[in-house]
Motif scaffolding. Sequence first.
Motif, PDB file in Angstrom:
ATOM      1  N   ASP A  37       0.851  -1.206   0.000  1.00 44.14           N
ATOM      2  CA  ASP A  37       0.000   0.000   0.000  1.00 44.14           C
ATOM      3  C   ASP A  37       0.886   1.255   0.000  1.00 44.14           C
ATOM      4  O   ASP A  37       0.862   2.049   0.942  1.00 44.14           O
ATOM      5  CB  ASP A  37      -0.902  -0.040   1.249  1.00 44.14           C
ATOM      6  CG  ASP A  37      -2.055   0.952   1.190  1.00 44.14           C
ATOM      7  OD1 ASP A  37      -2.112   1.764   0.235  1.00 44.14           O
ATOM      8  OD2 ASP A  37      -2.889   0.923   2.112  1.00 44.14           O
ATOM      9  N   PRO A  38       1.686   1.405  -1.086  1.00 47.09           N
ATOM     10  CA  PRO A  38       2.746   2.425  -1.074  1.00 47.09           C
ATOM     11  C   PRO A  38       2.230   3.837  -1.343  1.00 47.09           C
ATOM     12  O   PRO A  38       2.565   4.454  -2.349  1.00 47.09           O
ATOM     13  CB  PRO A  38       3.689   1.942  -2.177  1.00 47.09           C
ATOM     14  CG  PRO A  38       2.803   1.223  -3.142  1.00 47.09           C
ATOM     15  CD  PRO A  38       1.720   0.565  -2.303  1.00 47.09           C
ATOM     16  N   GLN A  39       1.439   4.346  -0.418  1.00 43.93           N
ATOM     17  CA  GLN A  39       0.998   5.734  -0.493  1.00 43.93           C
ATOM     18  C   GLN A  39       1.826   6.563   0.495  1.00 43.93           C
ATOM     19  O   GLN A  39       2.241   6.048   1.536  1.00 43.93           O
ATOM     20  CB  GLN A  39      -0.483   5.847  -0.144  1.00 43.93           C
ATOM     21  CG  GLN A  39      -1.394   4.997  -1.023  1.00 43.93           C
ATOM     22  CD  GLN A  39      -2.863   5.344  -0.815  1.00 43.93           C
ATOM     23  OE1 GLN A  39      -3.325   6.406  -1.194  1.00 43.93           O
ATOM     24  NE2 GLN A  39      -3.596   4.438  -0.195  1.00 43.93           N
ATOM     25  N   MET A  41       1.145   8.621   2.787  1.00 45.53           N
ATOM     26  CA  MET A  41       0.699   8.625   4.191  1.00 45.53           C
ATOM     27  C   MET A  41       1.151   7.379   4.954  1.00 45.53           C
ATOM     28  O   MET A  41       1.155   7.359   6.182  1.00 45.53           O
ATOM     29  CB  MET A  41      -0.824   8.775   4.277  1.00 45.53           C
ATOM     30  CG  MET A  41      -1.623   7.672   3.599  1.00 45.53           C
ATOM     31  SD  MET A  41      -3.435   7.996   3.718  1.00 45.53           S
ATOM     32  CE  MET A  41      -4.062   6.935   2.402  1.00 45.53           C
TER      33      MET A  41
END
Lengths: 156, 156
Positions: A37-39, A41
């Motif tokens: 989940d490479p966001q 945030m």
Amino acid sequence: MPAQSLHLEDLVIGQRWSGGPIVMREADIIRFAAEFDPQPMHVDPVAAAAGRFGGIIASGWHVASLVMRDFIDKAPFGGTPLLGLKVDDLQWLSPVRPGDILGIDREIVDILPSRSKPDRGVITMRMTVTNQNGVVVLSFLNLIQLPTRLGAATLR
Amino acid sequence: MPAQSLHLEDLVIGQRWSGGPIVMREADIIRFAAEFDPQPMHVDPVAAAAGRFGGIIASGWHVASLVMRDFIDKAPFGGTPLLGLKVDDLQWLSPVRPGDILGIDREIVDILPSRSKPDRGVITMRMTVTNQNGVVVLSFLNLIQLPTRLGAATLR
């Protein structure tokens, strides 16, 4: 893993277990999110500090996966296989941050023996995950297929 | 990550994207499960071969996490933050095995602009994950908070 093994007929509606503590470390939060989940945030402390949450928060899928791990470690099912069938009403209610320490409350809310297969049944558990301030961060219903004692030999 | 960035007002109900292919490797299945779901059916090839599935199957939380990663990579949201709020009707319908190649169909089934906060809204997507034989292995509804163009500056 606990030595005791529980099967479907050992359980009653209303039965509860507590889990945790799960200590959330920034390095683990970033490592999971970098893969799944490479966001910003979740993986970039500088960007996250300038963003709406004021710092890194854990991917929701990371928290859910840690609840699964704790379920294997803490709930007294021993070697009984736990086959997840369904999740309903999963809500990520508050951010999970580095340093947070999570506790879990698990309650059996339904037990359905199979009508056609006497070696198995389905339990519904409500999982409630709370942080060190008593804030609920995650909640969901999990339908899990569990062997009866008869199924202990057939459903490995 | 795609260069294009989509916001709430760019989307319409019925809009679809396809994702994948996701190639399931045994080493990845075991590595994830060793950390988050260490049951013999997920981590022990010998025990799993003698068990009901005839071999290793992936943890359901692993498959769900891979769908999240693909969502970041393949859906054309660019840098727009995708904040998961809720999951409903998540069903693990068939085992996922080493060597499986998964495809994903994503469809927007609802769009709800916030009544009180004009910088955001919630979309509901139906995620359907299918293997190389056309068998649906995972399906769920995902409610995701998405910024409007107005929120592009405020909801980082």
